[in-house]
Design an enzyme around this catalytic site. Sequence first.
Site, PDB file in Angstrom:
ATOM      1  N   ASP A 316      22.031  36.629 -10.822  1.00 13.47           N
ATOM      2  CA  ASP A 316      20.384  36.947 -10.923  1.00 13.47           C
ATOM      3  C   ASP A 316      20.215  38.147 -10.439  1.00 13.47           C
ATOM      4  OD1 ASP A 316      21.363  36.066  -8.441  1.00 13.47           O
ATOM      5  OD2 ASP A 316      19.172  35.742  -7.712  1.00 13.47           O
ATOM      6  N   GLU A 317      19.221  38.825 -11.047  1.00 16.34           N
ATOM      7  CA  GLU A 317      18.395  39.927 -10.470  1.00 16.34           C
ATOM      8  C   GLU A 317      19.487  41.148  -9.976  1.00 16.34           C
ATOM      9  OE1 GLU A 317      14.551  37.814  -8.300  1.00 16.34           O
ATOM     10  OE2 GLU A 317      16.345  37.568  -7.164  1.00 16.34           O
ATOM     11  N   ASP A 410      10.003  27.082  -1.742  1.00 17.42           N
ATOM     12  CA  ASP A 410       9.414  27.922  -0.718  1.00 17.42           C
ATOM     13  C   ASP A 410       8.158  28.621  -1.039  1.00 17.42           C
ATOM     14  OD1 ASP A 410      10.683  29.347  -3.109  1.00 17.42           O
ATOM     15  OD2 ASP A 410      11.098  30.977  -1.994  1.00 17.42           O
ATOM     16  N   THR A 459      15.068  31.000   1.638  1.00 11.56           N
ATOM     17  CA  THR A 459      14.694  31.056   2.967  1.00 11.56           C
ATOM     18  C   THR A 459      14.197  32.243   3.825  1.00 11.56           C
ATOM     19  OG1 THR A 459      17.023  31.305   3.886  1.00 11.56           O
ATOM     20  CG2 THR A 459      16.090  28.863   3.417  1.00 11.56           C
TER      21      THR A 459
HETATM   22  C1  ACM Z   1      16.591  33.341  -7.998  1.00 11.17           C
HETATM   23  O1  ACM Z   1      15.563  33.138  -7.610  1.00 11.17           O
HETATM   24  N1  ACM Z   1      16.783  34.969  -7.908  1.00 11.17           N
HETATM   25  C2  ACM Z   1      17.595  32.731  -8.585  1.00 11.17           C
END
Ligand code: ACM
EC number: 3.2.1.52
Length: 543
Positions: A316-317, A410, A459
């Site tokens: 991701d990202e 979250d 978190t």
């Molecule tokens: C993610 O929330 N970056 C998988």
Amino acid sequence: MTPETDLIPSPRVIEGPTRCGVPLDEATTVYAAPGTGTVERWLRSTVGAALGLPLAPGTEDDPNSVRLYLDDTLEPEAYKLSVVVNWGVEIRGGSAAGVFWGAQTLRQLLGPDAYRRAPVRPGVTYGIPHQTIEDAPRFRWRGLMLDVSRHFMPKDGVLRYLDLMAAHKLNVFHFHLTDDQGWRVEIRKYPRLTEVGSWRARTKFGHRASPLWDDKPHGGFYTQDDIREIVAYAAERHITVVPEIDVPGHSQAAIAAYPELGNTDVIDTSALTVWDTWGINPNVLAPTDNTLRFYEGVFEELLELFPSEFIHVGGDECLKDQWRQSPTAQERIRELGLKDEDELQAWFIGHFDKWLAARGRRLIGWDEILEGGLAEGAAVSSWRGYAGGIAAARAGHDVVMCPEQQVYLDHRQDGGDDEPVPIGYVRTLEDVYRFEPVPAELTPDEARHVLGTQANVWTEVMEDHARVDYQTFPRLAAFAEVAWSSLPAPAERDFAGFERRMAAHYGRLDALGVAYRPPTGPRPWQRRPGVLGRPIDGPPPNR
Ligand code: ACM
């Protein structure tokens, strides 16, 4: 209220209950037929300890007994629980897991005292009303992801979360072990990953735009023996632990430990430290042979520790700016005949897809791994909504649905101003209860690729386990019902009925010591002056 209406997640079929019941007392025994030993051990060490009962080994013909059997006429995780006057309790399951989920239902029928660690009413006889329950899960992947990188959760807290998952019939623990802000698993071949990568000097308090810092060092990691213990503890509870090593983005902690893993031809990676704030980090792994060999070394040790079929590689990202500027990365794109940096990431992920497949495992990654072409055997965790999951399922890939708009725990639980650090979308208990994991766009054949669903707990703004509890509960109870029970379409779900059952469930959570967000009244967390959350209607990125 009759006991059956208190069960969470709700079972498929209940007959009864009547006012008559069977006792659970000093004389009650447990008979465990072959293959059900994990459940016998769990009953004695958990329910027996809570109620102060020996639950000694017994025989099949004892009418004051709990009898456990495998039954191959049932689906693997299905169970049948019968409570019959003068005959005792019988749990039959399609596998030991099914018997275990039946034992969890039995524990709910016994009331909140069965959730304590020592008896508070010694000598009291607990009764279970006469009834029959037939039950089976909707999905085979009922997951919870916990990020232990942004804030480390010591091992005891992880074991406790496995118990909380089991109490809700969740069966996949996605263990987010690495990120920019900390590397949390011992790798013998690369000791600096934890020596250097598991500690940061200070931590942003609140959203990344907040002016506040916590100026004490933060860190910690699990030794390989800790991991073995966590995996074994999970296995006793029929939970699979899926580890995540996030590559090629979210890797600053690893680069701080081993600067040669970064794009050394773009920046001085030896100046990097474990990251102390939040957001999407530009320092990504260099797409070199050296990096591939290094992570093969990491995954080799990981495969020894985690028997899970799926291994999560993140994906991701991953910002591609350094790859655009890096002569080494550009040379690699040319030499491989790739179109662009997205294809370079797909090549990187594809390498580990093949590497894992050669070792009998399967790769799973966040939905960005679709960009630049999805690796052949890859499964997808669909987090940026449903779209990635839909595309992957249509292409014949397995999917776990965990859209951030729905099941990122979250994110704030209320639009008011008393959320401790308000980030992300507003997702109330009712919103989570009305979450539907299978999008209507999929045909039944495509929908079979939806292995299940998962709630994710990132978190950044949860510095200890009480904060994790507050974000996770009570919403995880609603999520568990979505994942397990065969609920009607979202608009037709009986949320009022769920709330009535929650009234009893809060008693169980209280006995377990869960610091959930109370449904009414004063809340334990006040927003600290100066803490910034994301604007309430703001677009992602949310942290
Ligand atoms: C993610 O929330 N970056 C998988």
